[in-house]
Scaffold this motif. Sequence first.
Motif, PDB file in Angstrom:
ATOM      1  N   PRO A  74       0.822  -1.217   0.000  1.00 17.93           N
ATOM      2  CA  PRO A  74       0.000   0.000   0.000  1.00 17.93           C
ATOM      3  C   PRO A  74       0.854   1.263   0.000  1.00 17.93           C
ATOM      4  O   PRO A  74       1.960   1.278   0.534  1.00 17.93           O
ATOM      5  N   TRP A  75       0.287   2.308  -0.592  1.00 13.66           N
ATOM      6  CA  TRP A  75       0.995   3.580  -0.754  1.00 13.66           C
ATOM      7  C   TRP A  75       0.502   4.562   0.289  1.00 13.66           C
ATOM      8  O   TRP A  75      -0.700   4.699   0.513  1.00 13.66           O
ATOM      9  N   LYS A  76       1.390   5.249   0.940  1.00 15.35           N
ATOM     10  CA  LYS A  76       1.032   6.262   1.920  1.00 15.35           C
ATOM     11  C   LYS A  76       1.624   7.592   1.464  1.00 15.35           C
ATOM     12  O   LYS A  76       2.823   7.649   1.168  1.00 15.35           O
ATOM     13  N   ASP A  77       0.835   8.623   1.392  1.00 15.08           N
ATOM     14  CA  ASP A  77       1.284   9.925   0.902  1.00 15.08           C
ATOM     15  C   ASP A  77       2.493  10.391   1.714  1.00 15.08           C
ATOM     16  O   ASP A  77       2.364  10.716   2.906  1.00 15.08           O
ATOM     17  N   PRO A  78       3.672  10.440   1.102  1.00 18.79           N
ATOM     18  CA  PRO A  78       4.878  10.777   1.869  1.00 18.79           C
ATOM     19  C   PRO A  78       4.983  12.246   2.220  1.00 18.79           C
ATOM     20  O   PRO A  78       5.864  12.632   3.003  1.00 18.79           O
ATOM     21  N   THR A  79       4.091  13.087   1.668  1.00 18.92           N
ATOM     22  CA  THR A  79       4.186  14.526   1.922  1.00 18.92           C
ATOM     23  C   THR A  79       3.400  14.953   3.155  1.00 18.92           C
ATOM     24  O   THR A  79       3.509  16.109   3.587  1.00 18.92           O
ATOM     25  N   VAL A  80       2.572  14.074   3.715  1.00 21.25           N
ATOM     26  CA  VAL A  80       1.725  14.439   4.857  1.00 21.25           C
ATOM     27  C   VAL A  80       2.560  14.424   6.134  1.00 21.25           C
ATOM     28  O   VAL A  80       3.219  13.438   6.450  1.00 21.25           O
ATOM     29  N   ASN A  81       2.498  15.515   6.875  1.00 26.85           N
ATOM     30  CA  ASN A  81       3.190  15.628   8.160  1.00 26.85           C
ATOM     31  C   ASN A  81       2.185  15.360   9.277  1.00 26.85           C
ATOM     32  O   ASN A  81       1.361  16.220   9.604  1.00 26.85           O
ATOM     33  N   TYR A  82       2.247  14.182   9.853  1.00 24.08           N
ATOM     34  CA  TYR A  82       1.310  13.818  10.917  1.00 24.08           C
ATOM     35  C   TYR A  82       1.714  14.417  12.267  1.00 24.08           C
ATOM     36  O   TYR A  82       0.969  14.308  13.238  1.00 24.08           O
ATOM     37  N   ASP A  83       2.865  15.064  12.323  1.00 26.83           N
ATOM     38  CA  ASP A  83       3.354  15.626  13.580  1.00 26.83           C
ATOM     39  C   ASP A  83       3.255  17.145  13.618  1.00 26.83           C
ATOM     40  O   ASP A  83       3.802  17.777  14.520  1.00 26.83           O
ATOM     41  N   LEU A  84       2.561  17.754  12.640  1.00 30.25           N
ATOM     42  CA  LEU A  84       2.426  19.203  12.606  1.00 30.25           C
ATOM     43  C   LEU A  84       1.410  19.659  13.653  1.00 30.25           C
ATOM     44  O   LEU A  84       0.321  19.087  13.757  1.00 30.25           O
ATOM     45  N   HIS A  85       1.746  20.720  14.407  1.00 30.41           N
ATOM     46  CA  HIS A  85       0.871  21.200  15.482  1.00 30.41           C
ATOM     47  C   HIS A  85       0.816  22.724  15.494  1.00 30.41           C
ATOM     48  O   HIS A  85       0.783  23.335  16.562  1.00 30.41           O
ATOM     49  N   GLN A  86       0.748  23.351  14.317  1.00 31.40           N
ATOM     50  CA  GLN A  86       0.732  24.811  14.255  1.00 31.40           C
ATOM     51  C   GLN A  86      -0.666  25.376  14.473  1.00 31.40           C
ATOM     52  O   GLN A  86      -0.834  26.408  15.114  1.00 31.40           O
ATOM     53  N   TRP A  87      -1.691  24.702  13.923  1.00 35.14           N
ATOM     54  CA  TRP A  87      -3.076  25.157  14.044  1.00 35.14           C
ATOM     55  C   TRP A  87      -3.918  24.010  14.587  1.00 35.14           C
ATOM     56  O   TRP A  87      -3.561  22.834  14.415  1.00 35.14           O
ATOM     57  N   PRO A  88      -5.055  24.320  15.231  1.00 40.15           N
ATOM     58  CA  PRO A  88      -5.918  23.225  15.725  1.00 40.15           C
ATOM     59  C   PRO A  88      -6.316  22.252  14.624  1.00 40.15           C
ATOM     60  O   PRO A  88      -6.431  21.046  14.856  1.00 40.15           O
ATOM     61  N   GLU A  89      -6.520  22.776  13.376  1.00 41.43           N
ATOM     62  CA  GLU A  89      -6.939  21.925  12.266  1.00 41.43           C
ATOM     63  C   GLU A  89      -5.865  20.941  11.829  1.00 41.43           C
ATOM     64  O   GLU A  89      -6.149  20.030  11.044  1.00 41.43           O
ATOM     65  N   ASP A  90      -4.640  21.114  12.326  1.00 40.69           N
ATOM     66  CA  ASP A  90      -3.596  20.149  11.984  1.00 40.69           C
ATOM     67  C   ASP A  90      -3.902  18.765  12.538  1.00 40.69           C
ATOM     68  O   ASP A  90      -3.322  17.767  12.093  1.00 40.69           O
ATOM     69  N   ASP A  91      -4.828  18.710  13.499  1.00 43.80           N
ATOM     70  CA  ASP A  91      -5.247  17.406  14.011  1.00 43.80           C
ATOM     71  C   ASP A  91      -6.048  16.612  12.984  1.00 43.80           C
ATOM     72  O   ASP A  91      -6.230  15.397  13.139  1.00 43.80           O
ATOM     73  N   ASP A  92      -6.543  17.287  11.938  1.00 45.32           N
ATOM     74  CA  ASP A  92      -7.429  16.614  10.984  1.00 45.32           C
ATOM     75  C   ASP A  92      -6.789  15.376  10.368  1.00 45.32           C
ATOM     76  O   ASP A  92      -7.453  14.353  10.177  1.00 45.32           O
ATOM     77  N   VAL A  93      -5.497  15.448  10.035  1.00 43.84           N
ATOM     78  CA  VAL A  93      -4.863  14.292   9.404  1.00 43.84           C
ATOM     79  C   VAL A  93      -4.714  13.132  10.381  1.00 43.84           C
ATOM     80  O   VAL A  93      -4.565  11.980   9.965  1.00 43.84           O
ATOM     81  N   ARG A  94      -4.776  13.440  11.670  1.00 42.49           N
ATOM     82  CA  ARG A  94      -4.644  12.378  12.679  1.00 42.49           C
ATOM     83  C   ARG A  94      -5.997  11.802  13.066  1.00 42.49           C
ATOM     84  O   ARG A  94      -6.065  10.791  13.770  1.00 42.49           O
ATOM     85  N   THR A  95      -7.075  12.463  12.612  1.00 42.46           N
ATOM     86  CA  THR A  95      -8.421  11.998  12.971  1.00 42.46           C
ATOM     87  C   THR A  95      -9.224  11.584  11.749  1.00 42.46           C
ATOM     88  O   THR A  95     -10.457  11.601  11.773  1.00 42.46           O
ATOM     89  N   GLY A  96      -8.525  11.232  10.670  1.00 39.22           N
ATOM     90  CA  GLY A  96      -9.211  10.672   9.507  1.00 39.22           C
ATOM     91  C   GLY A  96      -9.317  11.581   8.314  1.00 39.22           C
ATOM     92  O   GLY A  96      -9.876  11.185   7.286  1.00 39.22           O
ATOM     93  N   GLY A  97      -8.814  12.820   8.380  1.00 40.00           N
ATOM     94  CA  GLY A  97      -8.888  13.715   7.237  1.00 40.00           C
ATOM     95  C   GLY A  97      -8.101  13.213   6.051  1.00 40.00           C
ATOM     96  O   GLY A  97      -8.509  13.376   4.903  1.00 40.00           O
ATOM     97  N   ALA A  98      -6.952  12.603   6.328  1.00 41.94           N
ATOM     98  CA  ALA A  98      -6.133  12.004   5.269  1.00 41.94           C
ATOM     99  C   ALA A  98      -6.454  10.523   5.186  1.00 41.94           C
ATOM    100  O   ALA A  98      -6.373   9.803   6.186  1.00 41.94           O
ATOM    101  N   ALA A  99      -6.856  10.067   4.002  1.00 45.86           N
ATOM    102  CA  ALA A  99      -7.138   8.641   3.824  1.00 45.86           C
ATOM    103  C   ALA A  99      -5.877   7.841   4.146  1.00 45.86           C
ATOM    104  O   ALA A  99      -4.769   8.247   3.791  1.00 45.86           O
ATOM    105  N   PRO A 100      -5.996   6.707   4.821  1.00 50.43           N
ATOM    106  CA  PRO A 100      -4.801   6.016   5.326  1.00 50.43           C
ATOM    107  C   PRO A 100      -3.874   5.474   4.250  1.00 50.43           C
ATOM    108  O   PRO A 100      -2.662   5.598   4.363  1.00 50.43           O
ATOM    109  N   ASP A 101      -4.406   4.874   3.223  1.00 51.77           N
ATOM    110  CA  ASP A 101      -3.553   4.225   2.233  1.00 51.77           C
ATOM    111  C   ASP A 101      -4.051   4.504   0.821  1.00 51.77           C
ATOM    112  O   ASP A 101      -5.260   4.556   0.563  1.00 51.77           O
TER     113      ASP A 101
END
Length: 699
Positions: A230-257
Motif C-alpha cells: 500500500p501507498w502512503k502519501d509521503p508529503t503528509v506531516n502527521y506531527d504538525l501542530h501549528q493550528w488546531p486543524e492540523d489534528d485533521d490528518v490524525r483523525t481521519g482527514g487524510a485517507a490512510p492508504d
Amino acid sequence: MGLLAQGTALDWPDAKKQAHLVRAWGIKQLLEIWNRAKGKERDAMLWGDEVEYLVVTYSKEDPKVLLSLRQADILEALANDQSLAAKGGGVPDIQGDVASRTDDPFPVFHPEFGRFMLEATPGKPWGIEFKELLNVEPDMKLRRRIAKDHMLPTEFPITLTTFPRLGSPGVFTDPAYPVSGPKLRSQFVPDEIANPHIRFPTLAANIRSRRGCKVQVNVPVFRDEKTPWPWKDPTVNYDLHQWPEDDDVRTGGAAPDNFIHMDAMAFGMGSCCLQITFQAKNITEGRQMYDQLSPLGPILLALTAATPIYKGFLADTDVRWNQISKAVDDRTAEELGDKPLQNDRWRIPKSRYASNSTYISTDARLRPEYMDPNLVIDEAIKQELEEGGMDSRLATHFAHLFIRDPIVIFAEDLETLDLSKTDHFENIQSTNWQHMRFKPPPADNSIGWRVEFRPMEIQMTDYENAAFAVFMVLITRAILSFDLNFYIPIAKVDANMETAHARDAVLDRKFYFRRNLFPARPPRRAASASSSGANTPVGPGSRPATPPAGPVEDEYRLMSVNEIINGTAYEARSSSGAQQEQQPSDEGDEFFPGLIPIVESYLDSVNVDVLTRCRLATYLDLIRMRASGELCTAAAWIRAFVATHPAYARDSVVSDEITKDLVAAVIAIGESEQAGRGWAAAGVPGLERFLGPFRRGAA
C-alpha cells in the motif's frame, strides 16, 4: 469569475448570524428580477466562452518551472495599456463592464482564485452567424498573445487544468512563501497562493470554519510497476501542530492508504476550465436548454479529460470535478450525516460544487420519474417564491440552491435592502457551482436569460478549446431546431459524472444515455388528417401528441462515448487506413444516430457556405476521433509523456524535472500554434496521437 465586491468581509461566526437575512433579501431580489424579466422575449441568441490560464515562469536555464504569483501586476499592465483600452479590452471596471467598446473589441481579462491564474473572455458576445464560429479560435489565440505580451519574458500563459507540482514539498511558486498561513492553514500551500482580494481568503477561511475542519481532498493514486503498495502519501506531516486543524490528518482527514491527500481550496479552485454561456430568446427556451444540456455534461467531461496529476503524483482519475467539489465542501458533520441533526436543518447529499440536482423546464416531456424524490429544499422559500408568482418547478430549483449559507458577507451590504441590485441573490446563486447554471437577467434587465455549461476541462491548445466551444454551440442549435429530448433520471446524470472520473473513461466506461432523442411521431390517424389539411403539420418546434409513457428504465441504456458522439453506424478508420466495423454494444445492435451526425444533419438543413462548412468539419473531426479513440485525451497524452520520460521511475512520482519538460512541451505546442507552423514544428513527440493530422495554421 463574477464581480469582486469591495467591503468589510465578516468572519464565519459573524457571517453565520446574518445568513438568514442574506437569504431572505436574496429571495426578494430574485422575485424582483422575476417580475421584471419573466416576460422578456426575442433576446438575441448570443453566447460567450471563458478560457482560464495558469501563468508559469519558465526558462531553459532554471532547473524548475514555477507558478507565477504576479496576477495583480499582469492585470494592472493590461488595464494600463491605452491601446488595448481604446478597443474595449483589458480588465473590467468596478461595475464589471468594459469602459468602451467598438465593433471589434479586444478580449477582456479577469482575476481568478489563484494568484497564478487569469481568465479571458471575448470583448463582446458571439452571435449566431456560422461564420462567427470561425472567429473563435483566432480570438482565443489573440487572448493568449495579449496576455503573454503583458508578462515578463520568462512568464507564459498555459492551459493545463492543474499545475503538476502544486502543493509538493519545496518551492513551486515565484515568489516562494512558507506554508500553513492563518487563512488556508494548509500543510502544502501558502495563503499567498490565493488572490489577495478579501473575498478569496475569506471564502477559504469561512468554508473551513463552517465545516469545523479543513477540507478533505483525497484522490486515489495511480499504481504503477514500482509504486509502493500500500501507498502512503509521503508529503503528509502527521506531527504538525501549528493550528488546531492540523489534528485533521490524525483523525481521519487524510485517507490512510493509496490516496493523495490535499487540504485546501487552492487544490480545487486552482484548476482551469472551459465554460460556455448561452443567452436564450426567452425564459422558456433558457429552461429548455438548461435541462437538455444537463445530461451532456458528464459526456463532455470525459471527452475533455485533462487532469491526471496532483501534488507531484499520478492519480487514478482523469478529471478535476470531484477534487474541486471536495475543496469547497462546507458541509458540517451533521449535514454530511456523520452526526445526528441537532444544530443544522438538513442532511445534504452533495457539496455546493456538484452536478445538477433537478430539472427546471416547463417541457411536457419532463416526467416526475426523472426528478430526485429526496431533493432537499427550503419549503418556506419555495412557498414565498410561489406566492410571488413563480411556478413550482422553478421555485423548487431556487429553494434547493438556497439551502446553502452565504459564505462571504460584506458588512456594508447589510445596511439596507436594495431591490435595484442582485448582490444578495448572487451571493447564494454564484456559490452554487453546479455543472449547469441558470442565470436570470441582471438588475437592469439589459440582457436575457442565460445558461452556463460548466463541466469541460481546459484543453492545451486554442484549436481544441475552440473545437469544443463550437461543438457546444452547434449542439444547442440542433437541440432547439429538432426539439431533441435528452432527459434521463437526474440520478443517472449523477452516476455519469462519477463514471467520467475513471481513467480512460472515454474509452473504457459506459454512460446512461437516452435511446431516442427525437420527438415521437404522431399517431397514423393524426398524420393522415394532417396531410388532408385537417390538422397543423408537425415540424421542428411543434410537438405531436406524446404516446403513452412506458417505464422510465426503457428510455435509456448504457452507451460508450463513441456511440453517444458518433452513433452506432460509425466506422472508425485505423492508423493503417483500414476500415474497422464498430463492435455492437452489450444491448445488441440497437441503432443510435450519434450527436455529431445530428449536428451534421442540422448543418445540412441550414444555409452554410462550403468553406465555412469545411472548416467547421475539422472541429467536429477532432471530437469524433476523441470519442472513437483514434485520438487520445489530454489526460492520456500527459500520462504517456510522464511514462516515457527518462527520469520517470514507474513509481507514480512526477518530479520537478518531468514537470519542467512537460510544461516546456506545452509551451512549444502553443508557440507553434501561434506561429501557424503546425504541430510538427513544436518538436514534441506523440502529437499525432493527441491532436491529429490537422495542420492548424494561422486562421
